[in-house]
Design an enzyme around this catalytic site. Structure first.
Site, mmCIF file in Angstrom:
data_model
loop_
_atom_site.group_PDB
_atom_site.id
_atom_site.type_symbol
_atom_site.label_atom_id
_atom_site.label_comp_id
_atom_site.label_asym_id
_atom_site.label_seq_id
_atom_site.Cartn_x
_atom_site.Cartn_y
_atom_site.Cartn_z
ATOM 1 N N TYR A 135 2.347 -24.536 11.914
ATOM 2 C CA TYR A 135 1.024 -24.766 11.330
ATOM 3 C C TYR A 135 1.105 -25.411 9.960
ATOM 4 O O TYR A 135 1.994 -25.093 9.160
ATOM 5 C CB TYR A 135 0.283 -23.434 11.188
ATOM 6 C CG TYR A 135 -0.152 -22.833 12.510
ATOM 7 C CD1 TYR A 135 -0.926 -23.559 13.417
ATOM 8 C CD2 TYR A 135 0.205 -21.535 12.842
ATOM 9 C CE1 TYR A 135 -1.319 -23.002 14.618
ATOM 10 C CE2 TYR A 135 -0.184 -20.966 14.045
ATOM 11 C CZ TYR A 135 -0.950 -21.710 14.930
ATOM 12 O OH TYR A 135 -1.345 -21.159 16.116
ATOM 13 N N LYS A 147 6.690 11.266 6.134
ATOM 14 C CA LYS A 147 5.341 10.684 6.204
ATOM 15 C C LYS A 147 5.411 9.254 6.755
ATOM 16 O O LYS A 147 6.492 8.649 6.783
ATOM 17 C CB LYS A 147 4.715 10.681 4.811
ATOM 18 C CG LYS A 147 5.438 9.770 3.822
ATOM 19 C CD LYS A 147 4.958 10.014 2.389
ATOM 20 C CE LYS A 147 5.634 9.070 1.423
ATOM 21 N NZ LYS A 147 5.434 9.485 0.029
HETATM 22 C C1 LIG Z 1 6.592 9.872 -0.653
HETATM 23 C C2 LIG Z 1 6.831 11.062 -1.498
HETATM 24 C C3 LIG Z 1 8.136 11.462 -1.838
HETATM 25 C C4 LIG Z 1 9.364 10.687 -1.446
HETATM 26 O O1 LIG Z 1 9.538 9.553 -2.223
HETATM 27 P P1 LIG Z 1 10.867 8.665 -2.071
HETATM 28 O O2 LIG Z 1 10.848 7.837 -3.284
HETATM 29 O O3 LIG Z 1 10.711 7.871 -0.821
HETATM 30 O O4 LIG Z 1 12.017 9.596 -2.011
HETATM 31 C C5 LIG Z 1 8.286 12.633 -2.552
HETATM 32 N N1 LIG Z 1 7.210 13.366 -2.936
HETATM 33 C C6 LIG Z 1 5.945 13.005 -2.634
HETATM 34 C C7 LIG Z 1 4.814 13.858 -3.092
HETATM 35 C C8 LIG Z 1 5.709 11.848 -1.911
HETATM 36 O O5 LIG Z 1 4.457 11.486 -1.619
#
Ligand SMILES: *Cc1c(COP(=O)(O)O)cnc(C)c1O
Length: 390
Positions: A257, A34
């Protein structure tokens, strides 16, 4: 190229193989890709993982799943997030596996009469999405003997796997098992059960069940807490830029700045063309999770105000660490390079960055065996809106 993100695909492969080695042979692995694979490039990372034989990929949104299919990725793709009624067509068309997180979406799919693959998402404590324990009876009624909805898996997501205190994780795990027991007592058997994210998969081998969902760990970021992967993962991501300007300024001169930094001695400064518009030095400050967390955040803020060396940000040039001085600008950052007297225009700087914050518009250079093999550049693309759609 001025600035770019370097992705080491071999590191992702090695980290994946470490996870593969660590879990039982019969436990499947879902690679979480993702958010542009946590800033590593969703297509390239997914291809690499597919070549290594990963069982599943996971994304949050239907559009991310479509992007993978359009790039020719063939492994099963589980979409974690909720979907809208108009997405049903795409789910079927692109062969995506969706999460059933409420009774409404189950009814919606039944009404449309389309064949889809699904995993049930249970609410066990995260308070985000998921079917509740009290709804399981009705859920089984809707799903059992339905020819269109194939329930391939069931899962839940942990809220505190990163903590050393295990009690809430254990509570969620037992809620999960209790729900499965109830469902199976109704004669409804679901093959793929999963609960672990990276932190949990590293810490609780007994919770691996039929599949683990690995995100963070694949990208070589240490997961919090005591676990078996410390020091073994390989970082896959680096933000790099070139020095575009060199300067010499006297003691007492102000920098950037709001004159936030005053030179304590005659100094050599450099510009690297990266700034907060690229997501650099932009840190989320969430509401503190507890009193200790609050104290930590306040302490850091005070040290930052005092310009203490412990909270300064350093960049790497030729294996040397040099500090950023002054406020980071929109597209320029100022470095104190006094310690590298023979520094030259065009030299490469490695900057620390929060990978999911850094702009996806920066070019990504993909490396294999230490050599660049491909560059991803995002070019602007416009689509006309048809009169009918207005
Ligand atoms: C993002 C996510 C993961 C992975 O999490 P990590 O801590 O990065 O391994 C697993 N399951 C779901 C449903 C997620 O949204």
């Amino acid at each position: 190229m001025y600035k770019w993100i370097e992705i080491n695909l071999d590191a992702i492969k090695e980290n994946y193989l470490k996870v593969r080695d660590f879990v039982r042979e019969e436990t499947k692995i879902l690679g979480v890709v993702k958010a542009d694979a946590y800033g590593h490039g969703i297509i390239e990372v997914s291809r690499e993982l597919e070549n290594q034989g990963i069982d599943y990929l996971g994304v949050t949104e239907i559009s991310e799943g479509i992007q993978l299919r359009e790039a020719g990725i063939n492994v099963p793709i589980l979409v974690f997030g909720p979907f809208l009624p108009e997405d049903i067509y795409y789910i079927k068309e692109f062969d995506l596996t969706v999460s059933l997180a409420d009774l409404k979406s189950i009814k919606l799919i039944k009404d449309k009469g389309v064949k889809v693959k699904t995993h049930i998402k249970l609410e066990t404590g995260l308070g985000r999405t998921g079917i509740k324990y009290t709804q399981l009876d009705e859920m089984v009624g809707l799903l059992k003997n339905d020819e269109n909805i194939e329930v391939e898996g069931i899962y839940t997501h942990l809220a505190t796997a990163m903590w050393d205190n295990l009690s809430f994780t254990m509570q969620q795990y037992s809620e999960f098992l209790k729900a499965i027991e109830f469902i199976e007592s109704k004669g409804f058997i679901i093959p793929v059960k999963h609960i672990c994210n990276s932190a949990a998969l590293a810490k609780f081998p007994e919770m691996h069940l039929d599949m683990v969902r690995a995100g963070t760990i694949l990208y070589g970021q240490e997961v919090a807490g005591k676990q078996d992967f410390h020091g073994q993962l390989i970082n896959a991501w680096a933000l790099k830029g070139q020095i575009t300007y060199l300067n010499e300024l006297p003691k007492g001169h102000s920098i950037g700045y709001e004159r936030a930094h005053i030179l304590k001695k005659n100094s050599k400064t450099a510009i690297v063309p990266v700034g907060f518009s690229h997501g650099f030095s932009v840190e989320p400050i969430p509401r503190p999770g507890g009193v200790m967390d609050l104290i930590k955040i306040l302490g850091k803020t005070i040290l930052r105000y005092l310009d203490h060396s412990r909270v300064k940000t350093y960049v790497k040039i030729r294996d040397k660490y040099v500090p950023i001085i002054g406020k980071v600008g929109m597209q320029m950052t100022i470095l104190d390079v006094s310690d590298i007297p023979d520094i030259k225009i065009g030299e490469i700087v490695e900057l620390p960055g929060r990978r999911t914050n850094i702009s996806p518009t920066l070019p990504k250079v993909f490396m294999k065996e230490g050599k660049p093999i491909r560059v991803r550049k995002i070019t602007e693309k416009y689509e006309e809106i048809s009169m009918a759609a207005k």
